[in-house]
Design an enzyme around this catalytic site. Structure first.
Site, short mmCIF file in Angstrom:
data_model
loop_
_atom_site.label_atom_id
_atom_site.label_comp_id
_atom_site.label_asym_id
_atom_site.label_seq_id
_atom_site.Cartn_x
_atom_site.Cartn_y
_atom_site.Cartn_z
N TRP A 61 52.86 32.40 39.28
CA TRP A 61 53.12 33.42 40.30
C TRP A 61 52.51 33.05 41.65
CZ3 TRP A 61 49.58 38.09 41.22
CH2 TRP A 61 48.23 37.75 41.01
N ASP A 62 51.62 32.07 41.63
CA ASP A 62 50.96 31.60 42.85
C ASP A 62 51.97 31.41 43.99
OD1 ASP A 62 49.50 30.99 40.47
OD2 ASP A 62 48.22 29.61 41.58
N GLU A 107 43.00 38.30 34.12
CA GLU A 107 43.08 37.77 32.75
C GLU A 107 41.84 38.07 31.91
OE1 GLU A 107 44.01 33.71 33.47
OE2 GLU A 107 46.09 34.14 34.02
N LYS A 165 38.31 39.02 36.47
CA LYS A 165 38.34 37.63 36.94
C LYS A 165 38.78 37.60 38.39
CE LYS A 165 40.69 33.32 35.65
NZ LYS A 165 41.98 32.84 35.09
N GLN A 166 39.59 38.58 38.75
CA GLN A 166 40.17 38.55 40.09
C GLN A 166 40.67 39.92 40.49
OE1 GLN A 166 43.24 36.17 37.99
NE2 GLN A 166 44.39 36.60 39.84
#
Lengths: 769, 769
Positions: free
Chosen positions: A359-360, A486, A597-598
């Site tokens: 998806w980056d 994640e 994580k993000q």
């Protein structure tokens, strides 16, 4: 602004070497060559000596520990193709090397205006002979198949025989590291020799892949001169062991002589051209004919245009300027431009994540290209359009009767994720791609693209939402998916995913309305896709009733239905060595805590401001900030953007700094495996969408620029609906100029303007200080 | 009641053969030999020719498709050891075979009183020669290392040379089927030849395992007679290809002659004995000395005692009687009895699930043994006690600071589950083992065991609950685990798991209270285990506040927090071919629906009646019944028990029937890979705990027997706190007799009795018709 990144006193120790292999790689969206040293390093050194072609892959087995129905059991993997960079030079038998040398000074340079890398070395041999090297490398933007090494040296005090081996090696393997889940764990034989035929000053090598049955040709021509005169004494040898060609020159030099080896390598593959071998040969011959200066000139002109369209300057911080410029240049080097390829997580700079597209591309890089090089953004979306059928097959594997499910990681469009809980279960990929289609359309107004491809992508991805979701107590739920974060997997009603789906359904409805006005075309589209009003109404209903979790007590959007029931991870008392957590804790353990994580919900708040109020955004930002490790490289840029939006300027700036210098400072400690391409896009967004609060909407471009305290000002150029604009923000004013193109409606600090024939500039007091 | 299961007109076609290899296997808890044919089958036939030793394993790689922290990457796998069953007989060069033979009639028999299997064959060769075969096999309960083949034949009209090859083969492999997740997917070389030394009429073979570095010896002695006279003309040959020994006899026979080959095989392994090789030899010699009749006699006596203690008879249904008897016998054949082993999912009858021990032992088989052979139940629990340290390591891998986590599947105690969402995430295994400890204690009153092992198991498993759980809004939550129903994974507050944990914590508190009375021992226990009052209070609090999900609207216990939010799977419109669902749908798809592989909440309701009222139990039963596929073999027996409890007699009987004949009718279509041992225990429970509603409580034995309509009556014997009782239920009365042992308090149809010196019988009118 100088666009040069330089390392003086570069030391060729093993660790530093790998990092700089990434930083100084040469790429052009088609080929990528890591910045390894032509002369090589000792055999026991861990080096990733690689040459990559975007989208060129083989299939590797990826057996599941336990076989379950429809789990993925093989994967595509980006291949390391022929090594054409090897040039070994010896002086009276003494080989030039930098490894472990004391008397050797070296400067490495990346020149982003010329589009080249350079290495200058003052070398003293053990005998005390001194030689100066000056080596320039270029992956051409004019001829994307072409990689050139311009290798020059000059003996300072050596007199005697010099021997040059310019090699072209077929027996290459991919890098592997069984300890790191982000790299391939096993080394497989992927390439088989098909043909090798040397000619006097070079040769051609054709290989085929074991499983994907692709072919690649590399044609090399060397041109060696001594004091500008041709040196014909070459001898071609077939290198049996390495399945390669070794072109050998031997001649006498004396101090002050100038030796130059021009090595032209051309790569062509069977994905793009049937006659790839002939094409490679032809292009190699043409390259020699045109000569290096022709390509140097074209490279410079190409980059002039690039920087002109996407100029970015931060006034008052040269280092930051260089970082931002570096990031934008890397994005250019990485981006597929031909519809056969996309942008790998590491671009073409290394083998991290095996060359897979995530998806980056859509969420972090297309936003950059849509505003600066929309032609590239369109090609990247075209790649997704071409892979719709594979996404349909993937949806079927997951049990869906209708719609498509894009793969979490892929090269050709097939799912290559072996661990579905944080792979295939990230259904938001569908929403991400839809978001990028809409974003591209908003930024460019390219309605033709929408009719040709965009609407079809939106329709099919939205169909999947209808298939996966269900109504519960009147609201539309999406169960058992994984959001971007994640560290929590397979949850119900991930806020990000549901918001993504809602947005995508909403826009498909809106754009269908527009499409309907073109009666004949709409009818054809609806017929071809068996789209009925019933289905459109179903989509409308799902959109309107989409469940977006909200917690009254905390006033935040929970990441998912049960996130807030879990205990909060004690980050303050977690050993520093335990980061990133994913390398130190079993996934099940991570999933049991509130730890991110993000950015996940925070990202949704940036993307979909209409789905929550500002207070919720602020409370959520502060809540998630405390539990986010930023173990993902995609995190700090998003936190920076949202901090800007919330007026938390210091935080915005601090997060931005982490993002901007991630690779140059190697803050994630794995830049050796390749650049963090998405973060580079995120860094751009942190300036343009963050500090400048720019939003490209369908009908207007809106901005509300702020100025970070540390800066004197900044300026950048963007394209909006075909026009080129420059935004310049200083302590005093914010100025927007239409450089070229049609009139543009602007909303600046919530006031409306029009940059038209009469007024091509608007300048107002800077409000965000 | 006759304890014979027989197949007349057995046809040796490929499919039938494999199924009957399972049904007619011989085992004794230590060794298991599948009922393959001595003479073999054509090479291209799919046969699982196996000999297994309980707990004897090698380690096989089980790489994860994507490496994640602390995921399991190798597994223990039960080995197929030396093949000692091969006996080939030829008549004037024509080999005896049943495969594809038209003129061949065969009867196969399992005699569960004699503890043998038998095959009688009337064979006609292609030449028309007729020979009668009568082959008996036995895995001895007297000498568990011993397997005997008593092979007899008699030519009817053949005259000429007969040649016998009695083989002993070392080069064996495990079975594999890459298409079925319930079998090993790959075939590995596991055994290495260590020694082979023939003697005149047999020989010894020693092999070692590749990775686990275990050794196994098999010693074989043949004794051949012609018309009862010894036949000394043997010749031993080393079979190079098969790393084995071939004992060859050649002699002349005429019609009416009786040939008998007695083949004694003894297996010993290095897990249990250092001098395993010598021991095997010694035992083989002793076996020949004692002779077959000695072992036949001992076998019969052993089984007489077994059937005496666990007699079970259903009056009025011989077929069912035979099935139930078959199931109980298979449980005996399967059960580890030495503390080195447990009961594999398939017993010792086949390679399904690779010989792994699951929760099956504790939840479905120990309840049977605790009531009939408590010594075996104790040994099975001892096995878990011995593996506490490995369970502690497993807990650490999962990030737990204290307590132990038992492995979901294992041979030695190490986790061997490659897919953790429906493997390691089944934390209820901890509660299951604790439940079995408590159940064993309740049924036997064996307080010594509790002090030696039981309390320690309870303490350490309960510590894990404290570590994994957290308080949310005042209640104790257990997040991100998988319940027994593997069609929904990684959920919060699985009802079964939470109830298990509550029960286990409650009983540890209760038993600690008792233990405390023995002041010195308690102090020692507490000190050794660093157990403080604080921790005990923590456990008490967690127990009291354990969250047990309940849905007001439906009046049921939801399987987990979010189960009822999901759409209901449309079982009525699912193709029959799509079952079991796990073989046809991606797990993620399954997880998104209300669909159950097996009883989950319903099982909890059986086990923990005190945690919900009867109405909830009934509503839940009816709710889950509609969405359960019974794709797991552990499901119907539990539905039967709970139906009995709820007075749903017809349902109870129907579910019981599915359970009772599962293997004999091959209803799950995979009995060829081995018996469904847990279901066999479940079938027993469906009678004793279901129809008879028997509960062994700490202070009394309670019953409220019902009688299925189809039956005239039933009776069974059980042991309770050392006494042997017989329960007999007919249409008229329910009669309980104390056969031997101390007085027993009884609660019958909610009234209290005592079977003591005065009254060793209680007989009342049967109330449950």
């Amino acid at each position: 602004m100088s666009k040069i990144y330089q390392i003086k006193e570069f030391a060729a120790d093993e660790k530093n070497l790998q990092l700089q292999e990434t930083i100084f790689h040469n790429a052009n969206g088609y080929i990528g060559i890591r910045g390894t040293l032509e002369e090589g390093v000792p055999e026991d050194w861990d080096t990733m000596r690689g040459t990559y072609i975007n989208g060129f892959y083989d299939i590797a087995p990826m057996k599941q520990a336990e076989k379950l129905c429809n789990l993925i059991e093989d994967k595509e993997s980006m291949l390391n193709v022929a090594d054409t960079q090897t040039i070994e030079v010896s002086f009276a038998g003494r080989f030039f090397t930098m490894a472990g040398q004391k008397h050797c000074s070296c400067t490495r340079t990346l020149d982003m205006e010329k589009g080249i890398t350079n290495r200058r070395v003052d070398w003293s041999s053990e005998e005390g002979w001194r030689v100066r090297f000056d080596i320039t490398r270029m992956a051409s933007f004019e001829e994307r198949s072409l990689f050139v090494i311009d290798y020059r040296f000059q003996p300072v005090d050596f007199e005697g025989m010099v021997e040059i081996h310019s090699k072209h090696l077929g027996l290459v393997k991919n890098y592997c590291n069984p300890q790191d889940p982000r790299l391939a764990g096993e080394s497989h034989e992927h390439l088989r020799k098909e043909e090798v035929y040397p000619w006097q000053n070079g040769g051609c090598l054709v290989s085929s892949t074991m499983e994907s049955h692709l072919k690649v040709a590399s044609a090399v021509v060397n041109a060696v001169t001594l004091n500008q005169e041709e040196q014909p004494a070459a001898r071609a040898a077939y290198d049996e062991g390495a399945h390669g060609i070794d072109i050998v020159y031997r001649f006498r030099v004396k101090p002050g002589d100038e030796v130059r080896i021009l090595k032209y390598s051309v790569f062509e593959d069977s994905i793009r051209h049937e006659d790839f071998r002939k094409l490679a040969e032809k292009k190699a011959v043409r390259a020699v004919e045109k000569g290096i200066d022709y390509y140097y000139g074209k490279q410079k002109a190409f980059l002039k245009e690039f920087w002109n369209n996407s100029a970015m300057e931060i006034m008052g911080d040269d280092e930051l300027n260089a970082s931002v410029c570096f990031n934008m240049y890397q994005l250019l080097q990485s981006a597929g431009y031909d519809g056969y390829s996309s942008i790998a997580a590491k671009g073409l700079s290394g083998e991290g994540y095996e060359g897979h597209y995530f998806w980056d591309t859509e969420m972090f890089m297309i936003p950059y290209f849509a505003l600066t090089n929309p032609e590239i953004a369109r090609k990247l979306l075209e790649f997704r359009y071409k892979t719709l059928d594979k996404a349909r097959k993937n949806a079927k594997l997951l049990g869906h009767e209708r719609g498509v499910l894009y793969p979490w990681r892929t090269i050709t469009g097939r799912e290559c994720s072996g661990y579905y809980p944080s792979g295939t279960a990230q259904y938001h990929i569908n929403g991400d791609i839809a978001y990028a289609v809409i974003l591209y359309y908003k930024a460019t107004g390219d309605w033709m693209f929408m009719k040709e491809m965009g609407m079809k992508i939106l329709l099919e991805t939205n169909r999947l939402w209808l298939d996966i979701g269900n109504y519960y107590k009147g609201q539309f739920h999406i169960n058992c998916v994984t959001g971007p974060d994640e560290y929590t997997c397979m949850v119900n009603n991930n806020y990000y995913t549901n918001a993504c789906a809602k947005y995508s359904l909403e826009w498909f409805g809106k754009l269908s309305g527009r499409f309907r006005e073109e009666e004949i075309e709409w009818k054809q589209f609806a017929e071809e896709n068996a789209l009925t009003d019933t289905e459109l109404n179903e989509m409308k209903k799902a959109q309107e009733r989409m469940f977006l979790p909200y917690d009254e007590e905390l006033g935040i959007n929970p990441q998912d239905d049960s996130f807030l029931q879990k205990p909060i991870w004690d980050l303050a008392h977690t050993d520093k060595e335990k980061f990133p957590l994913l390398l130190h804790y079993h996934p099940l353990h991570l999933y049991r805590y509130q730890v991110c994580k993000q950015a996940d919900t925070v990202l949704a708040h940036y993307l979909f401001p209409e789905y929550q109020d500002r207070r919720t955004e602020e409370s959520s930002f502060l809540y998630y900030e405390k539990i986010t490790t930023h173990d993902s490289s995609l995190s700090t840029c998003v936190f920076s953007i949202v901090a800007s939006k919330l007026g938390l300027q210091e935080k915005a700036y601090s997060y931005f700094g982490d993002s901007a210098k991630m690779d140059l400072l190697n803050t994630h400690k794995n830049t050796k495996d390749g650049i963090h391409a998405a973060n580079m896009g995120g860094c751009y967004m942190a300036i343009v969408n963050g500090f400048a609060l720019l939003r490209a909407e369908e009908e207007k471009l809106s901005l509300a620029p702020t100025l970070p305290k540390a800066w004197d000002g900044y300026r950048f150029r963007i394209r909006y609906h075909g026009s080129l604009l420059e935004v310049r923000v200083t302590e005093e004013t914010c100025r927007i100029e239409r450089i070229r193109g049609a009139a543009v409606p602007i909303e600046l600090y919530h006031r409306q303007y029009k940059l038209d024939e009469k007024n091509s500039v608007v300048e107002v007091a800077c409000k965000g200080k």
